[in-house]
Design an enzyme around this catalytic site. Structure first.
Site, mmCIF file in Angstrom:
data_model
loop_
_atom_site.group_PDB
_atom_site.id
_atom_site.type_symbol
_atom_site.label_atom_id
_atom_site.label_comp_id
_atom_site.label_asym_id
_atom_site.label_seq_id
_atom_site.Cartn_x
_atom_site.Cartn_y
_atom_site.Cartn_z
ATOM 1 N N GLU A 77 0.801 -1.225 0.000
ATOM 2 C CA GLU A 77 0.000 0.000 0.000
ATOM 3 C C GLU A 77 0.841 1.287 0.000
ATOM 4 O O GLU A 77 0.356 2.341 0.390
ATOM 5 C CB GLU A 77 -0.931 -0.009 1.222
ATOM 6 C CG GLU A 77 -1.948 -1.126 1.183
ATOM 7 C CD GLU A 77 -3.076 -0.872 2.148
ATOM 8 O OE1 GLU A 77 -4.131 -0.420 1.717
ATOM 9 O OE2 GLU A 77 -2.869 -1.117 3.361
ATOM 10 N N HIS A 96 -0.370 5.667 7.310
ATOM 11 C CA HIS A 96 -1.537 4.841 7.003
ATOM 12 C C HIS A 96 -1.612 3.754 8.057
ATOM 13 O O HIS A 96 -0.616 3.102 8.353
ATOM 14 C CB HIS A 96 -1.433 4.207 5.611
ATOM 15 C CG HIS A 96 -2.448 3.120 5.417
ATOM 16 N ND1 HIS A 96 -3.806 3.370 5.502
ATOM 17 C CD2 HIS A 96 -2.333 1.781 5.199
ATOM 18 C CE1 HIS A 96 -4.462 2.231 5.324
ATOM 19 N NE2 HIS A 96 -3.585 1.253 5.149
ATOM 20 N N HIS A 98 -4.541 0.967 10.499
ATOM 21 C CA HIS A 98 -5.842 0.299 10.582
ATOM 22 C C HIS A 98 -6.399 0.381 12.006
ATOM 23 O O HIS A 98 -7.149 -0.499 12.415
ATOM 24 C CB HIS A 98 -5.702 -1.169 10.169
ATOM 25 C CG HIS A 98 -4.997 -1.364 8.860
ATOM 26 N ND1 HIS A 98 -4.133 -2.409 8.607
ATOM 27 C CD2 HIS A 98 -5.033 -0.637 7.716
ATOM 28 C CE1 HIS A 98 -3.667 -2.322 7.366
ATOM 29 N NE2 HIS A 98 -4.186 -1.251 6.805
ATOM 30 N N HIS A 167 -11.427 -0.343 6.430
ATOM 31 C CA HIS A 167 -9.995 -0.561 6.255
ATOM 32 C C HIS A 167 -9.154 0.195 7.300
ATOM 33 O O HIS A 167 -8.447 -0.426 8.091
ATOM 34 C CB HIS A 167 -9.644 -0.131 4.822
ATOM 35 C CG HIS A 167 -8.212 -0.288 4.453
ATOM 36 N ND1 HIS A 167 -7.733 -0.018 3.191
ATOM 37 C CD2 HIS A 167 -7.126 -0.651 5.171
ATOM 38 C CE1 HIS A 167 -6.435 -0.241 3.151
ATOM 39 N NE2 HIS A 167 -6.043 -0.614 4.335
HETATM 40 ZN ZN LIG Z 1 -4.083 -0.700 4.845
#
Ligand SMILES: [Zn+2]
Length: 275
Positions: A77, A96, A98, A167
């Protein structure tokens, strides 16, 4: 040229902090833009943030590809970072993750994630929710190419955070310290909001005036911000890696160079003791 060694060291610290504060686990990542080449950024190779060392950091271009012949596996990602750096020239660091407490707000339309606590003010008044399915249909819900990354960056717009439906989230900041701070307090703000909803009644969000007031008083290297960075780094076991770019030395205008040197020496030995 900026000191790349310091930049990379700070990125290792950021990874360890995010792991220790439960923002990331085996997955999730943080990146920093190259200070001398805005078309490049640094991020770890594919590895859990808690395990990252300086040698694991790789340099990527804004297409999400390595700039050197590096055969090591990369994060699937990484395009999230590339696309946000491409779209936002003022952004120098991206996270980023979760983090579990943020997830309900990307799923349930009834309650928007907004700042409710003072430390949550930096998420900004508007936290958009990006749904990958809108443009890309039934995917594995991960951002695995530039087209998906760019669509996410478009949804993020000029905001600090975008939730990613089912996500996680992507956050952007002018500095590493800023994006780490924001990402640590984002799940806490979400948790406070969820608990307040359980208590019932009307939710009192931070007002626009309060959010603006906190933003005006913020500086990435103020004593208050630095206090958190130093504390988190120490808690994460990497306090000895911390270097402060503008470490204040208690020197008055009248003081001589000699006393400044003495103060610097004192601070160095105090740091040594902590190890
Ligand atoms: Zn992710």
């Amino acid at each position: 040229m900026a000191n790349l060694d310091t930049i990379i060291k700070d990125l290792v610290i950021a990874n360890r902090i995010l792991a220790k504060e439960d923002v990331v686990d085996a997955y999730g990542h943080v990146s920093i833009r190259h200070p001398d080449n805005p078309k490049h950024f640094f991020i770890s190779r594919s590895l859990a943030p808690e395990l990252i060392e300086k040698e694991d950091i790789v340099e990527l271009g804004l297409d999400g590809q390595p700039v050197r012949d590096d055969k090591r596996a990369l994060y699937l990602e990484r395009f999230i970072h590339a696309a946000i750096f491409e779209a936002r020239p003022e952004v120098n660091a991206v996270v980023h993750a979760h983090a579990e407490d943020t997830l309900p707000f990307g799923i349930a339309a009834a309650t928007k994630l907004k700042p409710v606590i003072h430390s949550g003010s930096f998420i900004g008044p508007n936290v958009p929710v990006w749904d990958i399915a809108k443009k890309f249909g039934a995917t594995n819900v991960l951002v695995t190419n530039m087209a998906q990354g760019r669509d996410l960056a478009k949804c993020l717009g000029s905001n600090s955070v975008a939730l990613m439906r089912g996500h996680g989230f992507a956050s952007a900041g002018r500095s590493l310290i800023e994006v780490v701070r924001l990402s640590v307090y984002l799940p806490r703000n979400a948790r406070a909001l969820m608990k307040a909803k359980q208590l019932g009644g009307q939710i009192k969000y931070l007002s626009q005036g309060e959010i603006d007031s906190r933003a005006r008083g913020y500086s990435p290297y103020s004593v208050e911000t630095w206090r958190a960075w130093h504390y988190w780094a120490t808690k994460a076991g990497v306090g000895d890696m911390v270097t402060r770019p503008d470490a204040p030395v208690a020197v008055s205008k009248k003081s001589t160079k000699k006393s400044a040197k003495k103060a610097a020496k004192k601070s160095k030995s105090a740091k040594g003791k902590k190890r």
